[in-house]
Design a protein around this motif. Structure first.
Motif, mmCIF file in Angstrom:
data_model
loop_
_atom_site.group_PDB
_atom_site.id
_atom_site.type_symbol
_atom_site.label_atom_id
_atom_site.label_comp_id
_atom_site.label_asym_id
_atom_site.label_seq_id
_atom_site.Cartn_x
_atom_site.Cartn_y
_atom_site.Cartn_z
ATOM 1 N N LEU A 5 15.433 26.672 5.798
ATOM 2 C CA LEU A 5 15.720 25.362 6.399
ATOM 3 C C LEU A 5 15.329 25.346 7.873
ATOM 4 N N LEU A 6 15.718 26.408 8.575
ATOM 5 C CA LEU A 6 15.422 26.516 10.000
ATOM 6 C C LEU A 6 13.919 26.573 10.239
ATOM 7 N N LYS A 7 13.224 27.291 9.385
ATOM 8 C CA LYS A 7 11.760 27.407 9.505
ATOM 9 C C LYS A 7 11.100 26.034 9.413
ATOM 10 N N TYR A 8 11.460 25.256 8.397
ATOM 11 C CA TYR A 8 10.854 23.932 8.209
ATOM 12 C C TYR A 8 11.253 22.967 9.321
ATOM 13 N N ASP A 9 12.491 23.043 9.765
ATOM 14 C CA ASP A 9 12.940 22.182 10.863
ATOM 15 C C ASP A 9 12.179 22.496 12.150
ATOM 16 N N VAL A 90 22.008 24.219 -1.413
ATOM 17 C CA VAL A 90 22.528 24.625 -0.109
ATOM 18 C C VAL A 90 23.580 23.610 0.330
ATOM 19 N N THR A 91 24.587 24.071 1.018
ATOM 20 C CA THR A 91 25.667 23.187 1.454
ATOM 21 C C THR A 91 25.239 22.333 2.641
ATOM 22 N N LYS A 92 25.937 21.230 2.824
ATOM 23 C CA LYS A 92 25.668 20.373 3.985
ATOM 24 C C LYS A 92 25.990 21.112 5.288
ATOM 25 N N ASN A 93 26.901 22.055 5.230
ATOM 26 C CA ASN A 93 27.218 22.857 6.419
ATOM 27 C C ASN A 93 25.981 23.572 6.943
#
Length: 262
Positions: A5-9, A90-93
């Protein structure tokens, strides 16, 4: 999954930022090189153009750092990409944490590039000597070391900018709870959150001033004591750290309550 997620963001946010980084550093170097030669009319004109472009690029870096993080949040959580985002295992957290970490990382790199550009253009023997003298005098006035002064200033400014981004994200979450005028309401909510916490900061400082006459000098006197300035600077770091945590947890809680996808 958080790493992905961090990579794509980060990839999405850095696409325009990298361009501004390169342009800012390039024109900062050109400006420095031109200023190293004996100045003629043509070189002065080119110098002014390049320095103006450098300043424009630095301003664009800061603005785009804010805007890309907000735009990514809206696009990924509420727009077309949201249909994929909310079906991921994956959770919203973690989704929310990824967006916050992206904001921290992009703000950090943007700050480094801006400071580097200023250093490239402005720092020479004379300006370095002037800066060193100013820092030494400030450190003596505040009765602290130069390194401590720089660290406190850097952290305070960084937390201030991060809080602005976080306020905007919380404003987006609140604004998108409604069914119409979501962007307008997001902007109003974001500004309202920032202003509300700013007023709270003033009240905290004022209350601290009632307990400490040195701090009260900020409100009563034109000349502020060194003790008051030092106390306010340290308070500022803790206040912003607490605000960021509060805004983070409120945003995380509201996001977990549900999302109105467009």
């Amino acid at each position: 999954m958080l790493k992905k997620l961090l990579k794509y963001d980060l990839e999405w946010c850095y696409k325009p930022l990298i361009v501004f980084y390169i342009l800012a550093i390039f024109f900062a170097i050109i400006t420095r090189v031109i200023e190293s030669f004996e100045q003629t009319l043509i070189l002065v004109i080119i110098d002014k153009i390049c320095s103006g472009i450098t300043i424009a690029m630095m301003i664009n870096i800061l603005i785009n750092c804010f805007m890309r993080n907000w735009a990514r949040f809206i696009k990924n959580i509420y727009k077309d990409e949201s249909y994929l985002t909310h079906t991921l295992p994956v959770t919203k957290n973690k989704i929310y944490l990824s967006k916050v970490l992206t904001a921290i990382i992009t703000l950090l790199t943007s700050s480094i590039v801006i400071v580097s550009c200023v250093a490239i253009v402005c720092l020479n023997e004379n300006s370095w000597s002037l800066l060193k003298t100013s820092l030494e005098n400030s450190a003596i006035f505040l009765n602290c070391s130069i390194s401590s002064l720089i660290i406190v200033l850097v952290i305070t400014v960084f937390f201030e900018f991060l809080f602005i981004i976080m306020s905007g994200i919380l404003g987006i979450i609140i604004g998108h709870k409604s069914n119409n005028l979501k962007i307008v309401k997001s902007i109003i909510c974001g500004l309202g959150i920032y202003m509300a916490f700013s007023i709270i900061s003033l009240l905290i400082i004022y209350i601290a001033g009632l307990l400490n006459s040195d701090i009260m000098s900020v409100f009563n006197n034109i000349v502020v004591s060194s003790t008051a300035l030092k106390s306010i600077m340290i308070m500022g770091i803790f206040i912003y750290a607490i605000y960021i945590c509060i805004v983070y947890f409120i945003g995380n809680k509201l996001l977990n309550k549900g999302v109105n996808v467009d």
